[in-house]
Design a protein around this motif. Structure first.
Motif, mmCIF file in Angstrom:
data_model
loop_
_atom_site.group_PDB
_atom_site.id
_atom_site.type_symbol
_atom_site.label_atom_id
_atom_site.label_comp_id
_atom_site.label_asym_id
_atom_site.label_seq_id
_atom_site.Cartn_x
_atom_site.Cartn_y
_atom_site.Cartn_z
ATOM 1 N N PRO A 52 37.792 44.204 41.638
ATOM 2 C CA PRO A 52 36.467 44.758 40.505
ATOM 3 C C PRO A 52 36.370 45.432 39.910
ATOM 4 N N ASP A 53 36.341 46.706 40.464
ATOM 5 C CA ASP A 53 36.001 48.085 40.542
ATOM 6 C C ASP A 53 37.476 48.647 39.449
ATOM 7 N N SER A 54 39.150 47.540 39.434
ATOM 8 C CA SER A 54 40.244 47.819 38.834
ATOM 9 C C SER A 54 40.301 47.749 37.061
ATOM 10 N N ARG A 55 40.460 49.280 36.246
ATOM 11 C CA ARG A 55 40.025 48.580 34.653
ATOM 12 C C ARG A 55 41.137 47.751 34.956
ATOM 13 N N ILE A 56 42.638 47.281 35.504
ATOM 14 C CA ILE A 56 43.881 47.109 35.796
ATOM 15 C C ILE A 56 43.262 45.261 35.496
ATOM 16 N N ALA A 57 42.369 44.707 36.843
ATOM 17 C CA ALA A 57 42.120 44.095 37.089
ATOM 18 C C ALA A 57 41.523 43.569 36.379
ATOM 19 N N VAL A 58 40.293 43.827 35.346
ATOM 20 C CA VAL A 58 40.233 43.232 34.639
ATOM 21 C C VAL A 58 40.726 42.679 33.395
ATOM 22 N N GLN A 59 41.854 43.382 32.702
ATOM 23 C CA GLN A 59 42.607 42.883 32.308
ATOM 24 C C GLN A 59 42.989 42.206 32.522
ATOM 25 N N SER A 60 43.930 42.229 33.318
ATOM 26 C CA SER A 60 44.612 40.849 34.257
ATOM 27 C C SER A 60 44.335 39.694 34.397
ATOM 28 N N ILE A 61 42.530 39.692 34.473
ATOM 29 C CA ILE A 61 42.615 38.603 34.485
ATOM 30 C C ILE A 61 41.950 38.421 33.321
ATOM 31 N N ALA A 62 41.613 38.843 32.143
ATOM 32 C CA ALA A 62 42.239 37.994 30.782
ATOM 33 C C ALA A 62 42.787 37.394 31.006
ATOM 34 N N ILE A 63 44.439 38.024 30.927
ATOM 35 C CA ILE A 63 45.555 37.844 30.674
ATOM 36 C C ILE A 63 46.079 36.260 31.461
ATOM 37 N N ALA A 64 45.162 36.326 32.450
ATOM 38 C CA ALA A 64 45.938 35.207 33.678
ATOM 39 C C ALA A 64 44.894 33.773 32.818
ATOM 40 N N GLU A 65 43.907 34.164 32.092
ATOM 41 C CA GLU A 65 42.967 33.395 31.730
ATOM 42 C C GLU A 65 43.690 32.094 30.665
ATOM 43 N N ALA A 66 44.445 32.891 30.260
ATOM 44 C CA ALA A 66 46.188 32.628 28.781
ATOM 45 C C ALA A 66 46.592 31.900 29.313
ATOM 46 N N THR A 67 47.197 32.090 30.798
ATOM 47 C CA THR A 67 48.573 30.600 31.135
ATOM 48 C C THR A 67 47.795 29.747 31.072
ATOM 49 N N LYS A 68 48.776 28.760 31.658
ATOM 50 C CA LYS A 68 48.572 27.031 31.833
ATOM 51 C C LYS A 68 48.593 27.171 33.412
ATOM 52 N N ALA A 69 49.066 27.458 33.539
ATOM 53 C CA ALA A 69 49.099 27.580 35.467
ATOM 54 C C ALA A 69 47.281 27.221 35.838
ATOM 55 N N GLN A 70 46.997 26.512 36.800
ATOM 56 C CA GLN A 70 45.889 26.952 37.159
ATOM 57 C C GLN A 70 45.388 28.408 37.840
ATOM 58 N N LYS A 71 44.346 29.193 37.722
ATOM 59 C CA LYS A 71 44.314 30.484 38.520
ATOM 60 C C LYS A 71 43.232 30.109 39.819
ATOM 61 N N VAL A 72 44.053 31.197 40.188
ATOM 62 C CA VAL A 72 42.990 31.350 41.955
ATOM 63 C C VAL A 72 42.790 33.067 41.394
ATOM 64 N N LEU A 73 41.279 33.145 41.619
ATOM 65 C CA LEU A 73 41.387 34.931 41.055
ATOM 66 C C LEU A 73 40.375 34.574 42.373
ATOM 67 N N ILE A 74 41.197 35.782 43.350
ATOM 68 C CA ILE A 74 40.661 36.033 45.384
ATOM 69 C C ILE A 74 40.024 37.971 43.912
ATOM 70 N N ASN A 75 38.288 37.768 44.439
ATOM 71 C CA ASN A 75 38.112 39.096 44.051
ATOM 72 C C ASN A 75 37.956 39.354 45.422
ATOM 73 N N LEU A 76 38.027 41.043 45.944
ATOM 74 C CA LEU A 76 38.173 41.376 47.284
ATOM 75 C C LEU A 76 37.232 41.711 48.184
ATOM 76 N N ILE A 77 35.957 42.257 47.028
ATOM 77 C CA ILE A 77 34.809 42.131 48.270
ATOM 78 C C ILE A 77 34.243 40.887 48.288
#
Length: 155
Positions: free
Chosen positions: A39-64
């Motif tokens: 979650p400390d990665s700037r691109i990760a936060v942006q990537s999550i927003a893009i992933a949320e826009a997909t029709k695929a089921q999202k599996v967000l794996i927060n490494l913390i």
């Protein structure tokens, strides 16, 4: 291979912890978009927003919160066609402070570092089915969205 003493002492002192949830074998599904991120990665936060826009089921794996094992890191690096050490940001303050400015890590050492200190991951990793990519920019996730195109309504 000769290693810097601080690297050797790091590996002797650090053992795997069990405080985080252990993950099982990496399952692959075209219906799932997995995103491995810190979650400390700037691109990760942006990537999550893009992933949320997909029709695929999202599996967000927060490494913390979720512990990825050395075996799983090895599988991810193999799927990316990279050495595990190539997934590590050697400019990360943890690496510079704990290991050295220019660490030479073999495969096993790199896997241990990733498993114990996932904050050093260079880029988030996205997976959909057999496709696995490093997310260096938010447009990279578009490569994994092609399976959604059949659902798109054309004018």
């Amino acid at each position: 291979m000769f290693l810097i003493p601080s690297i050797n002492s790091y590996f002797r002192k650090n053992t795997l912890t069990t405080s985080n949830k252990d993950m099982g074998v990496i399952a692959k599904s075209n219906r799932e978009l997995k995103l491995y991120y810190h979650p400390d990665s700037r691109i990760a936060v942006q990537s999550i927003a893009i992933a949320e826009a997909t029709k695929a089921q999202k599996v967000l794996i927060n490494l913390i919160e979720v512990k990825v094992t050395e075996t799983q890191w090895a599988e991810l690096s193999r799927l990316l066609n990279k050495q595990p050490s190539e997934l590590i940001n050697t400019d990360h303050p943890f690496i510079k402070k704990t290991l050295s400015d220019h660490p030479k890590l073999d495969e096993n050492q790199a896997l241990k570092v990733l498993a114990k200190n996932p904050e050093v991951l260079m880029h988030p990793i996205a997976m959909r089915g057999e496709k696995v990519i490093e997310v260096k920019g938010i447009n990279d996730l578009m490569a994994l969205q092609e399976n959604d195109s059949k659902d798109a309504k054309l004018p």
